[in-house]
Design a protein around this motif. Structure first.
Motif, PDB file in Angstrom:
ATOM      1  N   THR A   2       0.877  -1.135  -0.095  1.00  0.00           N
ATOM      2  CA  THR A   2       0.053   0.000  -0.042  1.00  0.00           C
ATOM      3  C   THR A   2       0.922   1.234  -0.070  1.00  0.00           C
ATOM      4  O   THR A   2       1.921   1.142   0.770  1.00  0.00           O
ATOM      5  N   THR A   3       0.460   2.202  -0.806  1.00  0.00           N
ATOM      6  CA  THR A   3       1.084   3.540  -0.642  1.00  0.00           C
ATOM      7  C   THR A   3       0.614   4.460   0.304  1.00  0.00           C
ATOM      8  O   THR A   3      -0.626   4.652   0.382  1.00  0.00           O
ATOM      9  N   SER A   4       1.440   5.064   0.906  1.00  0.00           N
ATOM     10  CA  SER A   4       0.748   6.128   2.190  1.00  0.00           C
ATOM     11  C   SER A   4       1.654   7.192   1.969  1.00  0.00           C
ATOM     12  O   SER A   4       2.885   7.162   1.436  1.00  0.00           O
ATOM     13  N   VAL A   5       0.932   8.452   2.226  1.00  0.00           N
ATOM     14  CA  VAL A   5       1.748   9.705   2.160  1.00  0.00           C
ATOM     15  C   VAL A   5       2.642   9.815   3.497  1.00  0.00           C
ATOM     16  O   VAL A   5       3.533  10.714   3.426  1.00  0.00           O
ATOM     17  N   LEU A   6       2.299   9.037   4.499  1.00  0.00           N
ATOM     18  CA  LEU A   6       3.145   9.198   5.646  1.00  0.00           C
ATOM     19  C   LEU A   6       4.532   8.781   5.431  1.00  0.00           C
ATOM     20  O   LEU A   6       5.349   8.917   6.298  1.00  0.00           O
ATOM     21  N   PRO A  12      16.573  -0.234   0.708  1.00  0.00           N
ATOM     22  CA  PRO A  12      16.857  -1.655   1.409  1.00  0.00           C
ATOM     23  C   PRO A  12      17.148  -1.632   2.905  1.00  0.00           C
ATOM     24  O   PRO A  12      16.639  -2.536   3.626  1.00  0.00           O
ATOM     25  N   ARG A  13      17.384  -0.302   3.350  1.00  0.00           N
ATOM     26  CA  ARG A  13      17.658  -0.030   4.829  1.00  0.00           C
ATOM     27  C   ARG A  13      16.398  -0.046   5.479  1.00  0.00           C
ATOM     28  O   ARG A  13      16.310  -0.763   6.498  1.00  0.00           O
ATOM     29  N   ALA A  14      15.180   0.571   4.741  1.00  0.00           N
ATOM     30  CA  ALA A  14      14.039   0.739   5.443  1.00  0.00           C
ATOM     31  C   ALA A  14      13.538  -0.605   5.514  1.00  0.00           C
ATOM     32  O   ALA A  14      12.789  -1.195   6.746  1.00  0.00           O
ATOM     33  N   LYS A  15      13.526  -1.442   4.589  1.00  0.00           N
ATOM     34  CA  LYS A  15      12.996  -2.882   4.493  1.00  0.00           C
ATOM     35  C   LYS A  15      13.788  -3.755   5.553  1.00  0.00           C
ATOM     36  O   LYS A  15      12.857  -4.392   6.228  1.00  0.00           O
ATOM     37  N   GLN A  16      14.863  -3.667   5.757  1.00  0.00           N
ATOM     38  CA  GLN A  16      15.732  -4.383   6.764  1.00  0.00           C
ATOM     39  C   GLN A  16      14.974  -3.875   8.229  1.00  0.00           C
ATOM     40  O   GLN A  16      14.920  -4.760   9.028  1.00  0.00           O
ATOM     41  N   TYR A  21      11.500  -5.009  13.062  1.00  0.00           N
ATOM     42  CA  TYR A  21      10.167  -4.589  13.785  1.00  0.00           C
ATOM     43  C   TYR A  21       9.288  -5.630  13.816  1.00  0.00           C
ATOM     44  O   TYR A  21       8.824  -6.098  14.763  1.00  0.00           O
ATOM     45  N   THR A  22       9.266  -6.049  12.516  1.00  0.00           N
ATOM     46  CA  THR A  22       8.181  -7.326  12.467  1.00  0.00           C
ATOM     47  C   THR A  22       8.736  -8.404  13.405  1.00  0.00           C
ATOM     48  O   THR A  22       7.938  -9.205  14.081  1.00  0.00           O
ATOM     49  N   VAL A  23      10.032  -8.914  13.531  1.00  0.00           N
ATOM     50  CA  VAL A  23      10.560  -9.824  14.049  1.00  0.00           C
ATOM     51  C   VAL A  23      10.235  -9.561  15.519  1.00  0.00           C
ATOM     52  O   VAL A  23       9.937 -10.399  16.513  1.00  0.00           O
ATOM     53  N   VAL A  24      10.540  -8.347  16.158  1.00  0.00           N
ATOM     54  CA  VAL A  24      10.414  -7.927  17.538  1.00  0.00           C
ATOM     55  C   VAL A  24       9.080  -8.221  17.805  1.00  0.00           C
ATOM     56  O   VAL A  24       8.420  -8.586  18.693  1.00  0.00           O
TER      57      VAL A  24
ATOM     58  N   PRO B  42       4.147   1.956   8.400  1.00  0.00           N
ATOM     59  CA  PRO B  42       4.724   1.139   7.475  1.00  0.00           C
ATOM     60  C   PRO B  42       5.136  -0.484   7.677  1.00  0.00           C
ATOM     61  O   PRO B  42       5.316  -1.357   6.506  1.00  0.00           O
ATOM     62  N   VAL B  43       4.987  -1.015   8.765  1.00  0.00           N
ATOM     63  CA  VAL B  43       5.154  -2.528   8.946  1.00  0.00           C
ATOM     64  C   VAL B  43       3.821  -3.220   8.926  1.00  0.00           C
ATOM     65  O   VAL B  43       2.826  -2.996   9.426  1.00  0.00           O
ATOM     66  N   PRO B  44       3.568  -4.047   7.877  1.00  0.00           N
ATOM     67  CA  PRO B  44       2.433  -4.575   7.372  1.00  0.00           C
ATOM     68  C   PRO B  44       1.774  -5.352   8.562  1.00  0.00           C
ATOM     69  O   PRO B  44       0.750  -5.381   8.898  1.00  0.00           O
TER      70      PRO B  44
END
Lengths: 304, 222
Positions: A2-6, A12-16, A21-24, B42-44
């Motif tokens: 989803t695209t968000s304006v926020l 690559p760094r943001a994805k990592q 965050y997902t793991v935590v 941003p975290v799905p």
């Protein structure tokens, strides 16, 4: 994605970072789930014996759940049936040109909106016990329905008022121009158009009504769905958690269907060409209703 | 005329109502803001969690949640939320927990609609300056969103004030509980109801008026 304006499209760094965050977050959720699971297991709430009655025999459904659900639906249905015309009456009353009609309607609506439904139910129950000789089971239903009607009629009155006010002024002007009287304007021009704008809010108000029936069970001993938990868990060996899970799922399925229907309706009416596009926003709780103007059409809306 | 009030702690009961309201309002504001942050983030997975939480909680009656807190959490799982305390103190804490968890879903939705009122250009400008998502949310979006949602949040707060009566279902001695007690013991139905109705009007009406005034005062003029 989803695209968000926020936030920006992720490099690559943001994805990592997101993965971190997902793991935590997963770890935190897993820890919470483990705590719930182990404390349930410790109290033997997960034993198959406690869940088995709901899956292997129709008895709990026939004896406890279905009669409870029937009472819930019955109370909600009667409450809606009475509250809807009453609400329309008071909503239109508040828009009247006559002070003697506008004032009392306003006072009644504001009064019953300010008071908790439970207080209304308790009062109604005591009043029926004192002034009528209804049989107990009828009295409880009457009391629950009365409480729901008084509160929800006043909320519905506000929805009706907001719906009528959402129409462009030109509608009234045009009706006047062709010589319609005030009553005719309301009946032939304003009401039919505003009904579409009100529908989503009315449907979500049904959710509030269904949820509030549970008050009758918890405080007045009206035998509805929630009230079926105690006898059921007593009968099947203290399977409190299992009983609550089942009835919570029923409430959720019922109300989720209603809320989904309401938002589908809202989206459809917004996009529709026949209406003005104004919709009275869903009233989630305690009469939170907003008249929303037609959305501004911009290319590729990227609001969150 | 009002001598039937003697022997009842009317003010005490309404004080409990006020305490329930204030504590759960604070709890729901914090948890609701976090949920709103998750839902637009941003975290799905967090977005999914936020959406699922709001949809589940909104569709279960508050009464079920509060009764579950007492029968399920306390009596079955022995969750007491902090040590000690007698039955009433424990149930008060559980009622606050249930009210906060329930109300947070509505706070989250109100805030999310507030975030939508902030023009997209603001967020774009903030991103162009190189602010991260949390900075955009914390420094630019949320301050404006909060100012836009004072009115909806006031409605949630009023609904919460009325919802505290549900705590009567698990034996917290607040206004509705005392009222039920009094109606059973005294033959003054109309007067008792009038007193409690008046009490709730005294609590909810000023809240609405005050926050309505505040919302006009802080509204972002666009």
């Amino acid at each position: 994605m989803t695209t968000s304006v926020l936030f920006d499209a992720q490099g690559p760094r943001a994805k990592q970072r997101n993965i971190l965050y997902t793991v935590v977050f997963v770890a935190a959720l897993a820890a919470a789930a483990w705590w719930v699971f182990s404390s349930l297991a410790e109290k033997h709430q997960l034993d198959w014996v406690k869940w088995e009655p709901f899956f292997t025999s129709p008895q709990p459904w026939e004896t406890y759940i279905w009669p409870g659900l029937q009472n819930t639906l019955k109370a909600a249905f009667f409450a809606l049936l009475i509250a809807l015309p009453l609400g329309a009456l008071f909503g239109i009353g508040r828009l009247s040109d006559h002070r003697w009609m506008r004032m009392p309607s306003g006072v009644v609506v504001e009064f019953f909106r300010a008071i908790p439904v439970l207080i209304l139910m308790i009062t109604a129950n005591a009043a029926y016990a004192e002034f009528t000789n209804l049989a107990t089971e009828d009295r409880l239903l009457y009391a629950v329905v009365t409480g729901l009607v008084l509160y929800n009629a006043s909320v519905l009155a506000e929805i009706v008022r907001a719906g009528i006010l959402s129409l462009p002024r030109g509608q009234t002007d045009a009706a006047k121009a062709i010589g319609m009287r005030k009553g005719q304007t309301m009946r032939y021009v304003l009401l039919p158009q505003s009904v579409t704008a009100m529908l989503p809010a009315i449907v979500s108000q049904i959710v509030v009504i269904v949820k509030d029936t549970a008050l009758g069970g918890a405080v007045l001993t009206f035998p509805e769905l929630l009230a079926s938990v105690r006898p059921m868990s007593a009968n099947y060996g203290a399977n409190t958690i299992a009983c609550f899970t089942i009835i919570a799922l029923i409430y959720m399925a019922l109300n989720f269907a209603l809320t989904s229907f309401a938002s589908w309706l809202e989206g459809r009416l917004r996009r529709g060409k026949k209406s003005t596009g104004a919709v009275v926003g869903a009233a989630p709780d305690g009469g939170l209703e907003i008249v929303e103007a037609p959305p501004v059409k911009t290319g590729g809306t990227d609001k969150v | 005329m009002f001598d039937f009030l003697e022997g009842y702690d009317l003010l005490g009961a309404f004080w409990v109502t006020v305490k329930l309201t204030v504590y759960s309002a604070l709890g729901s504001l914090i948890w609701g803001t976090l949920l709103a942050g998750m839902r637009v983030g941003p975290v799905p997975l967090m977005r999914g969690f936020g959406t699922a939480y709001v949809n589940i909680i909104r569709n279960i009656p508050l009464t079920v949640i509060i009764v579950f807190a007492s029968l399920g959490l306390f009596q079955t799982l022995q969750v007491k939320l902090g040590g000690g305390g007698d039955f009433e103190v424990i149930n008060f804490r559980l009622a606050v927990l249930a009210l906060a968890l329930y109300t947070a879903a509505f706070v989250c939705e109100a805030l999310r609609s507030g975030i939508n009122t902030v023009p997209a250009g603001q967020a774009e400008a903030a991103r162009a300056l190189g602010l991260s998502f949390t900075q955009v949310l914390r420094l630019v979006i949320l301050p404006q969103a909060f100012r836009a949602v004072v009115n909806p949040l006031a409605n949630v707060l009023i609904a919460l004030t009325k919802n505290t009566t549900v705590a009567a279902a698990i034996g917290v001695v607040e206004a509705a509980y005392l009222m039920k007690d009094m109606i059973e013991a005294e033959a003054q139905l109309i007067l008792i109801s009038a007193v409690f109705a008046f009490g709730f009007i005294c609590l909810t009406l000023p809240t609405g008026l005050l926050l309505g005034w505040v919302s006009k005062k802080v509204a972002v003029k666009r």
